[in-house]
Write a protein that holds these residues in place. Structure first.
Motif, PDB file in Angstrom:
ATOM      1  N   SER A  99      -1.596 -25.176 -12.167  1.00 52.77           N
ATOM      2  CA  SER A  99      -2.002 -26.082 -11.359  1.00 52.77           C
ATOM      3  C   SER A  99      -1.032 -25.575 -11.186  1.00 52.77           C
ATOM      4  CB  SER A  99      -1.518 -27.297 -12.371  1.00 52.77           C
ATOM      5  OG  SER A  99      -0.027 -27.090 -13.506  1.00 52.77           O
ATOM      6  N   LEU A 100       0.172 -24.707 -10.565  1.00 52.20           N
ATOM      7  CA  LEU A 100       0.568 -24.922  -9.492  1.00 52.20           C
ATOM      8  C   LEU A 100       0.804 -24.264  -8.189  1.00 52.20           C
ATOM      9  CD1 LEU A 100       3.852 -24.266  -9.407  1.00 52.20           C
ATOM     10  CD2 LEU A 100       3.836 -21.668  -9.079  1.00 52.20           C
ATOM     11  N   PRO A 101       1.283 -25.239  -7.338  1.00 53.98           N
ATOM     12  CA  PRO A 101       0.211 -25.498  -6.098  1.00 53.98           C
ATOM     13  C   PRO A 101       0.236 -23.086  -5.103  1.00 53.98           C
ATOM     14  CG  PRO A 101       1.964 -26.810  -6.083  1.00 53.98           C
ATOM     15  CD  PRO A 101       2.082 -25.965  -7.302  1.00 53.98           C
ATOM     16  N   THR A 102      -0.267 -23.059  -4.714  1.00 55.21           N
ATOM     17  CA  THR A 102      -1.154 -22.030  -3.795  1.00 55.21           C
ATOM     18  C   THR A 102       0.655 -21.494  -3.302  1.00 55.21           C
ATOM     19  OG1 THR A 102      -3.291 -22.856  -4.353  1.00 55.21           O
ATOM     20  CG2 THR A 102      -2.857 -20.841  -2.717  1.00 55.21           C
ATOM     21  N   SER A 152       5.492 -22.110 -18.316  1.00 57.82           N
ATOM     22  CA  SER A 152       3.994 -22.842 -18.992  1.00 57.82           C
ATOM     23  C   SER A 152       4.055 -24.595 -18.347  1.00 57.82           C
ATOM     24  CB  SER A 152       4.702 -23.655 -21.010  1.00 57.82           C
ATOM     25  OG  SER A 152       5.396 -22.433 -21.386  1.00 57.82           O
ATOM     26  N   GLY A 153       5.146 -25.344 -17.537  1.00 56.47           N
ATOM     27  CA  GLY A 153       4.519 -26.067 -16.973  1.00 56.47           C
ATOM     28  C   GLY A 153       3.449 -26.654 -16.050  1.00 56.47           C
ATOM     29  N   PHE A 188      -0.669 -20.506 -21.679  1.00 58.38           N
ATOM     30  CA  PHE A 188       0.485 -19.599 -22.191  1.00 58.38           C
ATOM     31  C   PHE A 188       0.815 -20.176 -22.985  1.00 58.38           C
ATOM     32  CE2 PHE A 188       0.516 -17.325 -17.670  1.00 58.38           C
ATOM     33  CZ  PHE A 188       0.365 -15.876 -17.910  1.00 58.38           C
ATOM     34  N   VAL A 189       1.556 -19.244 -24.577  1.00 57.18           N
ATOM     35  CA  VAL A 189       2.574 -19.811 -25.254  1.00 57.18           C
ATOM     36  C   VAL A 189       3.598 -18.263 -25.165  1.00 57.18           C
ATOM     37  CG1 VAL A 189       2.952 -19.942 -27.741  1.00 57.18           C
ATOM     38  CG2 VAL A 189       0.430 -20.752 -26.944  1.00 57.18           C
TER      39      VAL A 189
END
Length: 118
Positions: A16-19, A68-69, A74-75
């Motif tokens: 969900s990180l902006p491209t 992770s946000g 990912f763990v």
């Protein structure tokens, strides 16, 4: 394959990180890998273990928390090894093995001995 030839499009669509920010995050990980990873072991298709220098632990924790946000699959787990090293385990569900494969390639390209992939 040189570092510049490594794929940069490995960021999954689930992220969900902006491209526009994704290349910056990849660069942060690349720098962390180059500065701190002493060894790596791929214990399974879904788990990569890194030995990082203890002096970089806080930076690694901050970066993995941000990751992770936006990529909740990912763990990341940290554990002390000794005074100079910290163990960083990276796990993904089976659906994201290709992401971990690419991440492993990026780490191997940045550490002096290429690591000890199992």
């Amino acid at each position: 394959m040189t570092i510049n030839e490594l794929p940069t499009d490995w960021v999954p669509t689930a992220c969900s990180l902006p491209t526009v920010q994704q290349p910056l995050r990849v660069a942060e990980f690349d720098e962390l890998f180059a500065r701190s990873v002493q060894d790596l072991t791929r214990f399974s298709a879904t788990r990569l273990d890194l030995q990082i220098v203890a002096a970089e632990e806080q930076r690694a924790r901050e970066l993995t928390e941000r990751e992770s946000g936006c990529c909740s699959f990912f763990v990341f787990r940290f554990a002390p090894v000794d005074g100079d090293l910290v163990h960083l385990s990276i796990e993904v569900p089976a659906a994201y093995i290709d992401v971990l494969d690419s991440l492993t390639q990026r780490v191997q390209a940045r550490i002096p001995n290429g690591g000890t992939s199992a």
